[in-house]
Design a protein around this motif. Structure first.
Motif, PDB file in Angstrom:
ATOM      1  N   MET A  66      74.174  82.640 -47.294  1.00  0.00           N
ATOM      2  CA  MET A  66      73.971  83.021 -46.427  1.00  0.00           C
ATOM      3  C   MET A  66      72.692  83.487 -46.499  1.00  0.00           C
ATOM      4  SD  MET A  66      75.491  85.981 -44.016  1.00  0.00           S
ATOM      5  CE  MET A  66      75.337  86.060 -42.529  1.00  0.00           C
ATOM      6  N   ILE A  67      71.480  83.373 -45.666  1.00  0.00           N
ATOM      7  CA  ILE A  67      70.452  83.685 -45.525  1.00  0.00           C
ATOM      8  C   ILE A  67      69.457  85.479 -45.147  1.00  0.00           C
ATOM      9  CG2 ILE A  67      69.470  82.463 -43.376  1.00  0.00           C
ATOM     10  CD1 ILE A  67      66.864  81.391 -45.197  1.00  0.00           C
ATOM     11  N   SER A  68      68.651  85.676 -45.234  1.00  0.00           N
ATOM     12  CA  SER A  68      68.596  86.957 -45.064  1.00  0.00           C
ATOM     13  C   SER A  68      67.533  86.699 -43.808  1.00  0.00           C
ATOM     14  CB  SER A  68      68.104  88.017 -46.741  1.00  0.00           C
ATOM     15  OG  SER A  68      66.712  87.598 -46.592  1.00  0.00           O
ATOM     16  N   ALA A  69      67.745  87.893 -43.626  1.00  0.00           N
ATOM     17  CA  ALA A  69      66.366  87.808 -41.676  1.00  0.00           C
ATOM     18  C   ALA A  69      65.545  87.908 -43.066  1.00  0.00           C
ATOM     19  CB  ALA A  69      66.810  89.389 -41.008  1.00  0.00           C
ATOM     20  N   ASP A  70      64.956  88.642 -43.373  1.00  0.00           N
ATOM     21  CA  ASP A  70      63.859  89.156 -43.704  1.00  0.00           C
ATOM     22  C   ASP A  70      63.397  87.157 -44.570  1.00  0.00           C
ATOM     23  OD1 ASP A  70      61.133  90.099 -45.188  1.00  0.00           O
ATOM     24  OD2 ASP A  70      61.917  89.530 -47.102  1.00  0.00           O
ATOM     25  N   LEU A  71      64.039  86.644 -45.360  1.00  0.00           N
ATOM     26  CA  LEU A  71      63.825  85.137 -45.709  1.00  0.00           C
ATOM     27  C   LEU A  71      63.644  84.464 -44.849  1.00  0.00           C
ATOM     28  CD1 LEU A  71      63.293  83.535 -48.295  1.00  0.00           C
ATOM     29  CD2 LEU A  71      65.403  82.923 -48.245  1.00  0.00           C
ATOM     30  N   LEU A  72      64.162  83.872 -43.341  1.00  0.00           N
ATOM     31  CA  LEU A  72      64.888  83.441 -42.553  1.00  0.00           C
ATOM     32  C   LEU A  72      63.020  83.667 -41.674  1.00  0.00           C
ATOM     33  CD1 LEU A  72      65.548  81.729 -40.403  1.00  0.00           C
ATOM     34  CD2 LEU A  72      66.635  83.510 -39.060  1.00  0.00           C
ATOM     35  N   GLN A  73      62.855  85.234 -41.648  1.00  0.00           N
ATOM     36  CA  GLN A  73      61.411  85.332 -40.699  1.00  0.00           C
ATOM     37  C   GLN A  73      60.455  84.610 -41.646  1.00  0.00           C
ATOM     38  OE1 GLN A  73      62.030  89.139 -40.636  1.00  0.00           O
ATOM     39  NE2 GLN A  73      62.297  89.512 -38.399  1.00  0.00           N
ATOM     40  N   ARG A  74      60.249  84.816 -42.869  1.00  0.00           N
ATOM     41  CA  ARG A  74      59.539  84.430 -43.560  1.00  0.00           C
ATOM     42  C   ARG A  74      59.110  82.776 -43.727  1.00  0.00           C
ATOM     43  NH1 ARG A  74      60.472  86.621 -49.196  1.00  0.00           N
ATOM     44  NH2 ARG A  74      62.432  86.682 -48.911  1.00  0.00           N
ATOM     45  N   MET A  75      60.456  82.388 -43.361  1.00  0.00           N
ATOM     46  CA  MET A  75      60.275  80.687 -43.114  1.00  0.00           C
ATOM     47  C   MET A  75      59.855  80.262 -42.135  1.00  0.00           C
ATOM     48  SD  MET A  75      61.375  79.655 -46.530  1.00  0.00           S
ATOM     49  CE  MET A  75      61.749  78.056 -46.296  1.00  0.00           C
ATOM     50  N   CYS A  76      60.409  81.469 -41.156  1.00  0.00           N
ATOM     51  CA  CYS A  76      59.697  80.810 -39.985  1.00  0.00           C
ATOM     52  C   CYS A  76      57.876  80.905 -39.558  1.00  0.00           C
ATOM     53  CB  CYS A  76      60.496  81.606 -39.053  1.00  0.00           C
ATOM     54  SG  CYS A  76      62.105  81.392 -38.451  1.00  0.00           S
ATOM     55  N   ALA A  77      57.771  81.842 -39.876  1.00  0.00           N
ATOM     56  CA  ALA A  77      56.361  81.879 -40.466  1.00  0.00           C
ATOM     57  C   ALA A  77      55.614  81.079 -40.993  1.00  0.00           C
ATOM     58  CB  ALA A  77      55.495  83.184 -40.890  1.00  0.00           C
ATOM     59  N   ALA A  78      56.287  80.530 -41.632  1.00  0.00           N
ATOM     60  CA  ALA A  78      55.349  78.972 -42.206  1.00  0.00           C
ATOM     61  C   ALA A  78      55.716  78.330 -41.976  1.00  0.00           C
ATOM     62  CB  ALA A  78      56.616  79.083 -44.236  1.00  0.00           C
ATOM     63  N   ARG A  79      56.673  77.804 -41.139  1.00  0.00           N
ATOM     64  CA  ARG A  79      56.643  76.713 -39.965  1.00  0.00           C
ATOM     65  C   ARG A  79      55.417  76.641 -39.591  1.00  0.00           C
ATOM     66  NH1 ARG A  79      62.069  74.542 -36.392  1.00  0.00           N
ATOM     67  NH2 ARG A  79      60.983  77.276 -35.730  1.00  0.00           N
ATOM     68  N   GLU A  80      55.479  77.704 -38.862  1.00  0.00           N
ATOM     69  CA  GLU A  80      54.749  77.856 -37.624  1.00  0.00           C
ATOM     70  C   GLU A  80      53.124  77.383 -38.661  1.00  0.00           C
ATOM     71  OE1 GLU A  80      53.345  78.039 -33.643  1.00  0.00           O
ATOM     72  OE2 GLU A  80      55.503  78.013 -34.487  1.00  0.00           O
ATOM     73  N   ILE A 112      61.130  74.070 -50.667  1.00  0.00           N
ATOM     74  CA  ILE A 112      61.631  72.909 -49.757  1.00  0.00           C
ATOM     75  C   ILE A 112      62.530  72.549 -50.345  1.00  0.00           C
ATOM     76  CG2 ILE A 112      61.804  69.966 -50.703  1.00  0.00           C
ATOM     77  CD1 ILE A 112      58.647  70.682 -51.731  1.00  0.00           C
ATOM     78  N   THR A 113      63.677  73.010 -50.848  1.00  0.00           N
ATOM     79  CA  THR A 113      65.287  73.362 -50.504  1.00  0.00           C
ATOM     80  C   THR A 113      65.682  73.429 -49.181  1.00  0.00           C
ATOM     81  OG1 THR A 113      65.461  72.671 -53.045  1.00  0.00           O
ATOM     82  CG2 THR A 113      67.507  73.321 -51.790  1.00  0.00           C
ATOM     83  N   GLN A 114      64.896  75.066 -49.693  1.00  0.00           N
ATOM     84  CA  GLN A 114      65.212  76.032 -48.302  1.00  0.00           C
ATOM     85  C   GLN A 114      64.780  75.468 -46.802  1.00  0.00           C
ATOM     86  OE1 GLN A 114      67.535  78.999 -48.304  1.00  0.00           O
ATOM     87  NE2 GLN A 114      67.875  78.005 -50.758  1.00  0.00           N
ATOM     88  N   PHE A 115      63.309  75.428 -47.093  1.00  0.00           N
ATOM     89  CA  PHE A 115      62.884  74.767 -45.820  1.00  0.00           C
ATOM     90  C   PHE A 115      63.956  73.707 -45.437  1.00  0.00           C
ATOM     91  CE2 PHE A 115      60.402  72.321 -43.153  1.00  0.00           C
ATOM     92  CZ  PHE A 115      59.442  73.691 -42.527  1.00  0.00           C
ATOM     93  N   GLY A 116      64.662  72.222 -46.001  1.00  0.00           N
ATOM     94  CA  GLY A 116      65.343  71.147 -45.767  1.00  0.00           C
ATOM     95  C   GLY A 116      66.251  71.796 -44.666  1.00  0.00           C
ATOM     96  N   ALA A 117      67.518  72.366 -45.778  1.00  0.00           N
ATOM     97  CA  ALA A 117      68.067  73.408 -44.920  1.00  0.00           C
ATOM     98  C   ALA A 117      68.524  74.130 -43.891  1.00  0.00           C
ATOM     99  CB  ALA A 117      69.204  74.303 -46.360  1.00  0.00           C
ATOM    100  N   LEU A 118      67.316  74.724 -43.986  1.00  0.00           N
ATOM    101  CA  LEU A 118      67.224  75.211 -42.264  1.00  0.00           C
ATOM    102  C   LEU A 118      67.131  74.584 -41.323  1.00  0.00           C
ATOM    103  CD1 LEU A 118      67.271  78.460 -41.512  1.00  0.00           C
ATOM    104  CD2 LEU A 118      65.001  79.030 -41.955  1.00  0.00           C
ATOM    105  N   PHE A 119      65.535  73.895 -41.500  1.00  0.00           N
ATOM    106  CA  PHE A 119      65.111  73.681 -41.010  1.00  0.00           C
ATOM    107  C   PHE A 119      65.463  71.703 -39.926  1.00  0.00           C
ATOM    108  CE2 PHE A 119      61.929  76.532 -41.159  1.00  0.00           C
ATOM    109  CZ  PHE A 119      62.467  77.800 -40.274  1.00  0.00           C
TER     110      PHE A 119
END
Length: 180
Positions: free
Chosen positions: A1-15, A42-49
């Motif tokens: 499970m991904i934390s809300a903080d990491l999710l926000q950082r990953m979304c900002a990275a994708r943007e 890269i692994t987390q990005f691929g798993a999430l998006f």
């Protein structure tokens, strides 16, 4: 499970990958800014998006090229070079693979939905969305009818639980055989 903080950082990275279309910011620097090592990012990005950071950037560049082809008078070569594609032939092949038609034909059509998606374009969409071709074709038909795409985005909400999508379970029951 991904934390809300990491999710926000990953979304900002994708943007950031979507907005900075030229490869000025390397994936390594974006990963560093996110607080992850490059391989883990890269692994987390691929798993999430469902795509790598490079695929995300390339897709955003192709989408921008499509907008420019329809909305400007610049040549396809100028558009490709302005978006950071170093090889115009490679740009044309990627554009054709992504949208089903070469940039020149896309512009000549004069409207975005002039050509139906090719098999390659449907395969790319199916792969990106973890769907089968029937599902992709149905979505494409609905989008053509309503011209308002709908896609669940993990970044639309800050709750990690709401970002997961579930698919309905397929029935695996078999008819009971009668005993004689």
């Amino acid at each position: 499970m991904i934390s809300a903080d990491l999710l926000q950082r990953m979304c900002a990275a994708r943007e950031r990958l979507r907005v900075q279309l030229e490869p000025s910011a390397s994936v390594a620097s974006i990963a560093r800014d996110t607080g992850l090592s490059t391989p883990h990012f890269i692994t987390q990005f691929g798993a999430l998006f469902g795509e790598t950071p490079l695929q995300c950037r390339t897709r955003a560049r192709l989408e921008r090229a499509r907008e420019l082809l329809v909305g400007s008078s610049e040549s396809a070569t100028q558009i490709a070079l302005s978006l950071g594609f170093e090889n115009v032939g490679s740009f044309s092949r990627r554009f054709s693979r992504h949208f089903g038609v070469p940039p020149r034909h896309y512009r000549q059509a004069g409207r975005p939905d002039a050509a139906p998606p090719s098999c390659i374009a449907l395969m790319n969409l199916a792969h990106a969305g973890d769907r089968n071709f029937g599902e992709v074709a149905a979505v494409a038909a609905r989008q053509d009818a309503s011209s308002s795409p709908s896609r669940s985005e993990p970044c639309a909400s800050t709750s990690p639980a709401s970002s997961s999508t579930t698919r309905p379970a397929r029935s695996t029951s078999t008819p009971a055989s009668s005993a004689s």
